[in-house]
Motif scaffolding. Structure first.
Motif, PDB file in Angstrom:
ATOM      1  N   GLU A 282       0.825  -1.211   0.000  1.00  0.00           N
ATOM      2  CA  GLU A 282       0.000   0.000   0.000  1.00  0.00           C
ATOM      3  C   GLU A 282       0.861   1.264   0.000  1.00  0.00           C
ATOM      4  O   GLU A 282       0.572   2.234  -0.707  1.00  0.00           O
ATOM      5  N   TYR A 283       1.937   1.224   0.773  1.00  0.00           N
ATOM      6  CA  TYR A 283       2.808   2.402   0.844  1.00  0.00           C
ATOM      7  C   TYR A 283       3.465   2.669  -0.509  1.00  0.00           C
ATOM      8  O   TYR A 283       3.547   3.810  -0.968  1.00  0.00           O
ATOM      9  N   LYS A 288       5.968   7.730  -3.685  1.00  0.00           N
ATOM     10  CA  LYS A 288       6.999   7.630  -4.714  1.00  0.00           C
ATOM     11  C   LYS A 288       7.976   6.514  -4.373  1.00  0.00           C
ATOM     12  O   LYS A 288       8.424   6.392  -3.234  1.00  0.00           O
ATOM     13  N   ASP A 289       8.293   5.725  -5.374  1.00  0.00           N
ATOM     14  CA  ASP A 289       9.220   4.606  -5.181  1.00  0.00           C
ATOM     15  C   ASP A 289      10.643   5.131  -4.985  1.00  0.00           C
ATOM     16  O   ASP A 289      10.999   6.211  -5.437  1.00  0.00           O
ATOM     17  N   LEU A 293      13.539   1.496  -0.804  1.00  0.00           N
ATOM     18  CA  LEU A 293      12.324   0.705  -0.620  1.00  0.00           C
ATOM     19  C   LEU A 293      12.278  -0.492  -1.564  1.00  0.00           C
ATOM     20  O   LEU A 293      11.734  -1.550  -1.222  1.00  0.00           O
ATOM     21  N   SER A 294      12.843  -0.336  -2.739  1.00  0.00           N
ATOM     22  CA  SER A 294      12.891  -1.468  -3.677  1.00  0.00           C
ATOM     23  C   SER A 294      13.737  -2.596  -3.109  1.00  0.00           C
ATOM     24  O   SER A 294      13.399  -3.778  -3.218  1.00  0.00           O
ATOM     25  N   ILE A 295      14.866  -2.232  -2.479  1.00  0.00           N
ATOM     26  CA  ILE A 295      15.723  -3.243  -1.846  1.00  0.00           C
ATOM     27  C   ILE A 295      14.985  -3.914  -0.701  1.00  0.00           C
ATOM     28  O   ILE A 295      15.025  -5.139  -0.535  1.00  0.00           O
ATOM     29  N   VAL A 296      14.252  -3.097   0.096  1.00  0.00           N
ATOM     30  CA  VAL A 296      13.472  -3.658   1.199  1.00  0.00           C
ATOM     31  C   VAL A 296      12.424  -4.627   0.667  1.00  0.00           C
ATOM     32  O   VAL A 296      12.234  -5.724   1.206  1.00  0.00           O
TER      33      VAL A 296
END
Length: 734
Positions: A282-283, A288-289, A293-296
């Protein structure tokens, strides 16, 4: 009574026959008991008796070749040689130490020498009766041997000289030697061959009989010991078997408890993982990416997948099926849809996927099960393919069977490991690998295929020249008019095709150098991203690459941050190598590892590591430790440098003090960094750039860069100006 056609008495012949039988029995016994030294003594004794009886019984005989003198010499010679063996036999067979003189000297002086005199006298005179007078010396010597024999036996038994064993041994030995004492008397008075054969052979056979009796006694004792040992061994085996069964049951129970705890843990984590996944999704959808966050997200997906695999594998091991196969699935659609998703990962890996998928191929199976088979096999093929390689995916149906295969052009699997890859938690170290996983992909595929009553085959070297092919055979379902294929949704694909982020062009070479040795590319990139804000960073994926960087790409790092568990050359072996190389042993090492035992930490510290940080760790803690270590190292080098400079100026203390004070003040005024001050001080002392690099453990290129910065800050163009500005006196504030 003579043996027909010979001079041998029938009594002598009977003794020869008996002794031949005894001889072969002892030889057989020797072969059965090669470790028994007594067998050789008995074999030689019987052999001498046979030779003595044969020669004494047949010779002299005019019908046999050889002169009367030669035949007589042989007959009497064997009669002397056999008594010569008696002292040697009793010395070794009965342990009579007092007979040593007779063994090594007596028989030569009083038996061999008299025989030579006897033969010489007989040869010169031709009178055998006259020569027999010299036999008195062996008779006298035999009496001496009797006294020596008595003394030896008593010395052997000591206080037990009245025992039955003493009496038995003494009587037999005296009887055996008495026969040979009487031999010259028998021969002198010509009492006949039969009398001589009976007396001499009975004496020595009694001696042999005593030895046989003792052997029987020893053999019986050994047999009883063997029976007792077997009984104890059987008892031990029974006890051991009972203990093993008991411990096995305890271990099985403990293992079962651990597995249940592990499964429960995996099950309990599914709820929080589901919540985290949904909130994270959802986040990401509403915000915005970002790279972080992509690694997470990728790391979280991998964790979820590993936990799911563990849970599913345990279900299979317990005999449960995790899929309901009461539905019809279109394999062709699942494979085609999955390959579309894999395409972006193949492009990232620079691998080409070629497919030949027969349309409308159905099987009775859960779509998720087919999807899992396809995803695992294609994902493995992409991971283990070389850049520029090709992957072939096939789906063909024939009669009641369908065949799905994936073939890559990677490194292949050695013959000895081709069955082990289907075992849980087994992974093959690869030369191009650095893939993180738990080794559950192929084992789960095998379990799913077996759950569908299918088979899985793996073909690699040497059957194919390059790469690996995995083929799955399942039952084909011929679609009927009333059949409705199950709908399917292609599962998310979580592949980690990361690459090392290249070193930025604008990294300041004058910064402290850090070498990261880490085989997890995501972790290596993360560490580089965080550390390059403060340091010049380089990355190696294993110990071999790190050692190559040290040798071929200067400057040397100021500190090494290394993982422990890596392919090819792990962290401990890497540390051991550089600690034994004088070129690199000064470089401090900090270990980062998932290993958490006290023994692992102690092993790392023994290899010279400065610290051992356990994963998971705080990046801020790591940054602070690196900063503290580099500060300590810088202070140590500065103290060493100051000590070196002070020792070269002992003769001019006051001038040196003033220059040192001016130097420090001026360095502050011109805003020189600590490393620039070290370089400037050595330049002022007349050191060449190469010597400065060796002294400060940096490259000559780095020294040149520092020197350029110093000259720019001081607005000078020569070393003379540098000395004058820094050591000549206090400078004006700039």
């Amino acid at each position: 009574m003579l043996l027909p056609g010979t001079q041998m008495h029938i009594a002598t012949f009977l003794f020869v026959c008996i002794e031949i039988v005894i001889f072969f029995y002892i030889v057989i016994y020797r072969l059965a008991r090669p470790d028994d030294p007594m067998a050789y003594l008995n074999i030689f004794l019987i052999l001498l008796l046979i030779i003595y009886n044969v020669s004494g019984g047949l010779l002299p005989d005019a019908n046999l070749p050889g002169s009367y003198f030669v035949q007589t010499s042989i007959a009497y010679g064997t009669g002397f040689i056999t008594p010569c063996y008696f002292p040697y036999y009793v010395f070794h067979a009965f342990g009579l130490e007092k007979m040593k003189f007779h063994v090594y000297k007596g028989v030569y002086l009083f038996l061999i020498l008299p025989y030579i005199i006897f033969i010489t006298a007989f040869g010169l005179t031709g009178n055998l009766v006259f020569a027999k007078h010299f036999l008195i010396l062996p008779v006298a010597y035999a009496i001496w041997v009797i006294f020596s024999l008595n003394a030896s036996i008593r010395y052997k038994y000591g206080n037990q000289s009245t025992s039955s064993a003493f009496k038995e041994e003494a009587s037999i030995l005296f009887l055996s030697i008495a026969a040979w004492i009487g031999l010259p008397i028998i021969d002198y008075f010509n009492l006949g061959q039969s009398t001589e054969a009976v007396i001499t052979n009975v004496g020595f056979l009694l001696l042999l009989g005593l030895q046989v009796k003792r052997h029987i006694k020893v053999t019986r004792a050994e047999h009883q010991q063997l029976i007792a040992s077997e009984a104890r061994l059987l008892n031990w085996n029974s006890t051991l078997q009972h203990e093993v069964e008991k411990r096995t049951k305890q271990l099985e129970k403990l293992t079962e408890q651990r597995i249940n705890t592990f499964v429960n843990l995996a099950h309990e984590t599914k709820t929080p993982l589901t919540l985290i996944s949904n909130y994270l999704e959802e986040y990401l959808n509403t915000n915005k990416d970002s790279e972080e966050l992509s690694i997470v997200k990728r790391s979280f997906d991998k964790l979820s997948q590993d936990i799911g695999n563990l849970f599913d594998l345990e279900k299979f091991n317990k005999g449960f099926s995790i899929y309901n196969h009461d539905c019809i699935t279109n394999c062709s659609e699942i494979i085609s849809d999955s390959l579309i998703l894999f395409e972006k990962y193949a492009v990232k890996k620079k691998v080409e996927i070629s497919s030949s998928v027969q349309p409308d191929v159905y099987t009775q199976a859960n779509p998720l099960a087919i999807n899992r088979i396809v995803n695992n096999l294609v994902e493995n093929a992409i991971k283990y393919s070389f850049e520029g390689g090709k992957i072939d995916v096939f789906l063909q149906a024939s009669n009641d069977k369908l065949a799905f295969s994936v073939r890559d052009e990677g490194a292949g699997i050695p013959v000895g490991l081709q069955k082990k890859v289907f075992e849980p938690y087994f992974q093959i170290s690869t030369t191009k690998g650095n893939f993180q996983g738990m080794g559950l992909g192929l084992p789960i595929v095998k379990k799913v295929v077996e759950d569908l009553a299918g088979t899985i085959q793996l073909v690699s070297a040497p059957l194919i020249p390059q790469g690996t092919e995995v083929k799955v055979l399942l039952r084909r379902h011929l679609l009927k008019h009333e059949d409705t294929p199950a709908s399917h949704k292609v599962a998310n694909i979580n592949m980690d095709i990361d690459r090392i982020v290249p070193e930025p062009e604008d990294q300041e070479i004058t910064r402290p150098h850090v070498l990261i040795v880490e085989d997890n590319i995501s972790m290596a990139n993360y560490l580089q991203m965080k550390l390059r804000q403060h340091y010049h960073v380089r990355i190696a994926l294993n110990g071999n690459e790190a050692f190559k960087l040290l040798k071929e790409h200067p400057p040397l790092p100021d500190i090494i941050i290394s993982d422990v568990m890596m392919d090819k050359l792990d962290g401990f072996e890497f540390a051991k190598i550089i600690s034994n190389d004088k070129r690199y042993k000064h470089i401090p090492i900090v270990f980062l590892s998932a290993k958490s035992t006290k023994e692992d930490k102690l092993q790392g510290l023994k290899l010279g590591a400065i610290d051992f940080i356990r994963k998971p760790f705080s990046i801020y803690e790591l940054l602070q430790k690196i900063a503290s270590l580099l500060s300590v190292i810088s202070n140590q080098k500065k103290a060493l440098l100051n000590g070196t400079l002070a020792s070269t100026h002992e003769s001019n203390d006051s001038v040196a003090t003033n220059r040192s004070q001016f130097f420090e003040q001026n360095c502050e005024i011109y805003h020189l960094t600590l490393r620039e001050r070290d370089v400037a001080k050595l330049i002022c002392e007349g050191y060449k750039y190469k010597k400065i690099a060796d002294s400060l453990y940096i490259s000559e290129r780095t020294v040149t860069k520092h020197a350029q910065n110093i000259f720019e800050k001081l607005n000078i163009s020569s070393k003379i100006e540098l000395i004058n500005k820094l050591e000549g006196g206090p400078a004006l504030q700039v």
